[in-house]
Design an enzyme around this catalytic site. Structure first.
Site, PDB file in Angstrom:
ATOM      1  N   THR A   1      -2.383  -4.363  -3.224  1.00 31.09           N
ATOM      2  CA  THR A   1      -2.052  -3.221  -2.348  1.00 31.09           C
ATOM      3  C   THR A   1      -1.359  -3.333  -0.827  1.00 31.09           C
ATOM      4  OG1 THR A   1      -3.610  -1.827  -1.434  1.00 31.09           O
ATOM      5  CG2 THR A   1      -3.179  -1.075  -3.732  1.00 31.09           C
TER       6      THR A   1
ATOM      7  N   GLU B   1      -0.699  -6.546  -7.452  1.00 29.43           N
ATOM      8  CA  GLU B   1      -0.460  -8.138  -7.158  1.00 29.43           C
ATOM      9  C   GLU B   1      -1.281  -7.732  -5.550  1.00 29.43           C
ATOM     10  OE1 GLU B   1       1.632 -11.617  -7.323  1.00 29.43           O
ATOM     11  OE2 GLU B   1       2.693 -10.692  -9.327  1.00 29.43           O
TER      12      GLU B   1
HETATM   13  C1  LIG Z   1       2.846  -1.645 -12.580  1.00 32.71           C
HETATM   14  C2  LIG Z   1       1.210  -2.495 -12.447  1.00 32.71           C
HETATM   15  C3  LIG Z   1       1.183  -3.516 -12.955  1.00 32.71           C
HETATM   16  C4  LIG Z   1       0.460  -4.455 -13.173  1.00 32.71           C
HETATM   17  N1  LIG Z   1       0.068  -5.227 -13.139  1.00 32.71           N
HETATM   18  C5  LIG Z   1      -1.401  -6.812 -12.972  1.00 32.71           C
HETATM   19  C6  LIG Z   1      -1.415  -7.453 -13.476  1.00 32.71           C
HETATM   20  O1  LIG Z   1      -0.113  -7.905 -14.426  1.00 32.71           O
HETATM   21  N2  LIG Z   1      -2.290  -8.072 -13.728  1.00 32.71           N
HETATM   22  C7  LIG Z   1      -2.915  -7.773 -13.268  1.00 32.71           C
HETATM   23  O2  LIG Z   1      -4.740  -8.245 -13.106  1.00 32.71           O
HETATM   24  N3  LIG Z   1      -3.377  -6.761 -12.149  1.00 32.71           N
HETATM   25  C8  LIG Z   1      -1.468  -5.328 -12.458  1.00 32.71           C
HETATM   26  N4  LIG Z   1      -1.618  -4.636 -12.098  1.00 32.71           N
HETATM   27  C9  LIG Z   1      -2.950  -3.788 -10.845  1.00 32.71           C
HETATM   28  C10 LIG Z   1      -2.741  -3.842  -9.387  1.00 32.71           C
HETATM   29  O3  LIG Z   1      -3.215  -4.714  -8.862  1.00 32.71           O
HETATM   30  C11 LIG Z   1      -4.027  -3.057  -9.142  1.00 32.71           C
HETATM   31  O4  LIG Z   1      -3.166  -1.715  -9.086  1.00 32.71           O
HETATM   32  C12 LIG Z   1      -3.575  -3.128  -7.796  1.00 32.71           C
HETATM   33  O5  LIG Z   1      -4.422  -4.684  -7.137  1.00 32.71           O
HETATM   34  C13 LIG Z   1      -4.341  -2.021  -7.111  1.00 32.71           C
HETATM   35  O6  LIG Z   1      -6.098  -1.372  -7.526  1.00 32.71           O
HETATM   36  P1  LIG Z   1      -6.340  -0.201  -7.834  1.00 32.71           P
HETATM   37  O7  LIG Z   1      -5.398   0.354  -8.462  1.00 32.71           O
HETATM   38  O8  LIG Z   1      -7.639  -0.147  -8.806  1.00 32.71           O
HETATM   39  O9  LIG Z   1      -6.569   0.575  -7.325  1.00 32.71           O
HETATM   40  P2  LIG Z   1      -7.702   0.357  -6.105  1.00 32.71           P
HETATM   41  O10 LIG Z   1      -9.032  -0.700  -5.621  1.00 32.71           O
HETATM   42  O11 LIG Z   1      -8.806   2.137  -6.507  1.00 32.71           O
HETATM   43  O12 LIG Z   1      -7.140   1.736  -4.531  1.00 32.71           O
HETATM   44  C14 LIG Z   1      -6.931   2.300  -4.185  1.00 32.71           C
HETATM   45  C15 LIG Z   1      -6.579   2.550  -2.966  1.00 32.71           C
HETATM   46  O13 LIG Z   1      -7.137   2.758  -2.078  1.00 32.71           O
HETATM   47  C16 LIG Z   1      -7.067   1.161  -1.281  1.00 32.71           C
HETATM   48  N5  LIG Z   1      -8.326   0.687  -0.709  1.00 32.71           N
HETATM   49  C17 LIG Z   1      -8.615   0.207  -1.801  1.00 32.71           C
HETATM   50  N6  LIG Z   1      -9.685  -0.540  -0.756  1.00 32.71           N
HETATM   51  C18 LIG Z   1      -9.732  -0.832  -0.468  1.00 32.71           C
HETATM   52  C19 LIG Z   1     -10.075  -0.984   1.624  1.00 32.71           C
HETATM   53  N7  LIG Z   1     -10.984  -2.438   1.574  1.00 32.71           N
HETATM   54  N8  LIG Z   1     -10.224  -1.211   2.474  1.00 32.71           N
HETATM   55  C20 LIG Z   1      -8.507  -0.489   2.797  1.00 32.71           C
HETATM   56  N9  LIG Z   1      -7.532   0.022   1.742  1.00 32.71           N
HETATM   57  C21 LIG Z   1      -8.545  -0.216   0.354  1.00 32.71           C
HETATM   58  C22 LIG Z   1      -5.817   0.331  -1.789  1.00 32.71           C
HETATM   59  O14 LIG Z   1      -4.800   0.044  -0.588  1.00 32.71           O
HETATM   60  C23 LIG Z   1      -5.423   1.972  -2.354  1.00 32.71           C
HETATM   61  O15 LIG Z   1      -4.398   2.230  -1.408  1.00 32.71           O
HETATM   62  C24 LIG Z   1      -0.712  -3.166 -11.804  1.00 32.71           C
HETATM   63  C25 LIG Z   1      -0.772  -2.310 -11.233  1.00 32.71           C
HETATM   64  C26 LIG Z   1       0.899  -1.454 -11.897  1.00 32.71           C
HETATM   65  C27 LIG Z   1       0.849   0.228 -11.470  1.00 32.71           C
END
Ligand SMILES: Cc1cc2nc3c(=O)[nH]c(=O)nc-3n(C[C@H](O)[C@H](O)[C@H](O)COP(=O)(O)OP(=O)(O)OC[C@H]3O[C@@H](n4cnc5c(N)ncnc54)[C@H](O)[C@@H]3O)c2cc1C
Length: 393
Positions: free
Chosen positions: A368, A366
């Site tokens: 990071t 929801e």
């Molecule tokens: C167990 C689990 C359940 C989930 N459930 C749902 C769900 O029900 N519905 C749904 O839609 N999603 C869901 N998610 C997705 C979750 O919300 C995303 O994984 C999360 O928002 C991060 O996106 P990403 O994994 O693509 O990481 P990325 O966006 O690729 O980020 C990678 C890293 O870079 C950092 N980062 C990225 N952009 C920036 C920035 N602009 N400034 C500083 N730091 C940055 C992030 O904080 C992180 O540390 C779930 C994820 C997991 C692991």
């Protein structure tokens, strides 16, 4: 004296949830973690005791929606089992689109099924190439007569495969960035809709996290939530109200770990006395308890604000702060709980090992916690506190 703004009636509901959590869910927690199987028995327990009803208005079969009580229920259940707490949290997450942007007809059709718990639901925003940058999504929805045809995929979707209703975001205008996104209700039996791989993961193992595929998936046009192009705004308004739920999950895990570490520290003796009486351990316990209590103050305040109708920038900021603080506390406190138990804390036989693994996800999903910090800082920069500068000029 703990922070406790609940009314008499709300305390009674909390007592019911607490009792169910301690007596019925706690004995299942280690097994749910070990087998990584979705706990349908916990869903049945929530159904039987009307727990899903606390999120819905009476006219749709609920008890009278209360954000505060929803947070309290998630906290109480997560104290003993984070996977089970998430069942309540995601029911709210998956319903909020309907509650905020649904037509009366859509609400009457779906909310009673969700209020009873007969149907579980889910929220599908994330894609393989778009997590934090959700506007970069590639899924598309094209209007064809009385239908929309969806193509694309979603990733990491909680409740994948167990939900009967998915709130799905897709681009109706791929050239328009944020304002080209629309929101849809997709039923699990929609033609062209398929659930893909369920991901094995570090914690909250009983919760399903999976892929969704839309291959010329046809849904009735009446399943669109809000207007075309309104989807991104709906997605963000949902998150403003659902992020505190993740805070509640984090706080529950942290308090559960604190409670366990305290009892352990009173019973475990080294150098002739309980470790709770060694000042360095006592200091850790005091910090753990204080962090939980501070997190609870923020969490309950946020719940009350939502119930009082807060919206816009005020809610966005406090909701992000609540999610950020409660979940950072979850990670810090569970790490300390493992430390208090020493080598035993690292063993699967003791629940703090599971709690530390479960805590990690709360800092990630929801949005990071880096994203929460960006949101909070963005809102701060928009505020004006120039009165202090005026004093020195
Ligand atoms: C167990 C689990 C359940 C989930 N459930 C749902 C769900 O029900 N519905 C749904 O839609 N999603 C869901 N998610 C997705 C979750 O919300 C995303 O994984 C999360 O928002 C991060 O996106 P990403 O994994 O693509 O990481 P990325 O966006 O690729 O980020 C990678 C890293 O870079 C950092 N980062 C990225 N952009 C920036 C920035 N602009 N400034 C500083 N730091 C940055 C992030 O904080 C992180 O540390 C779930 C994820 C997991 C692991």
């Amino acid at each position: 004296m703990p922070v406790d703004p609940l009314t008499e009636e709300q305390r009674e509901i909390r007592e019911l949830v607490r009792t169910l959590a301690r007596e019925r869910i706690a004995p299942r927690a280690a097994e749910i973690d070990k087998t990584a199987e979705f706990p349908w028995d916990v869903v049945d327990l929530c159904r039987d005791h009307g727990l899903f009803g606390i999120m819905y208005d009476e006219e749709y079969g609920g008890l009278g929606a209360s954000a505060l009580m929803t947070l309290v229920a998630i906290e109480e259940i997560s104290k003993v089992c984070a996977t089970s707490g998430l069942i309540v949290g995601v029911q709210e997450l998956g319903s909020l689109g309907l509650k905020l942007a649904g037509t009366e007809e859509q609400k009457r059709r779906f909310l009673p099924l969700l209020a009873s718990g007969e149907w579980l639901c889910a929220y599908a925003l994330t894609e393989p190439g778009s997590g934090s940058d959700s506007a970069a999504m590639r899924s598309e929805a094209r209007r064809e007569g009385d239908e929309y045809v969806l193509n694309g995929s979603k990733r990491f979707i909680t409740n994948a495969g167990v939900a009967k209703l998915y709130t799905v975001f897709a681009k109706t205008d791929p050239t328009a960035g944020h304002s080209g996104i629309s929101a849809f209700l997709v039923e699990a039996d929609a033609p062209g809709f398929q659930v893909g791989r369920i991901e094995p993961k570090m914690g909250i193992k009983g919760s399903t996290t999976g892929e969704l595929f839309f291959d010329d998936c046809r849904i009735p046009a009446e399943n669109r939530l809000g207007d075309e192009g309104e989807g991104f705004r709906i997605a963000m308004r949902i998150l403003d109200r659902s992020r505190p739920g993740i805070g509640a999950q984090g706080l529950g895990i942290a308090q559960g770990a604190t409670d366990y570490a305290l009892e352990y520290a009173k019973a475990r003796e080294t150098m002739g006395r309980p470790i709770a009486e060694h000042q360095l351990v006592a200091g850790m316990l005091a910090d753990m308890e204080t962090k939980c209590e501070a997190a609870r103050g923020l969490l309950y305040k946020c719940g009350q604000l939502i119930d009082d109708g807060a919206d816009g920038a005020e809610l966005t900021k406090v909701s992000a702060m609540t999610k950020l603080y409660c979940t950072d506390v979850a990670m810090e406190v569970t790490t300390d709980a493992v430390q208090v138990l020493g080598g035993y804390g690292y063993m699967q036989e003791y629940p703090v090992e599971r709690m530390m693994r479960d805590a990690k996800i709360t800092q990630l999903y929801e949005g990071t916690n880096q994203i929460q910090r960006l949101v909070i800082a963005r809102e701060m920069v928009r505020e004006n506190r120039a009165f202090l500068l005026a004093a020195v000029s």
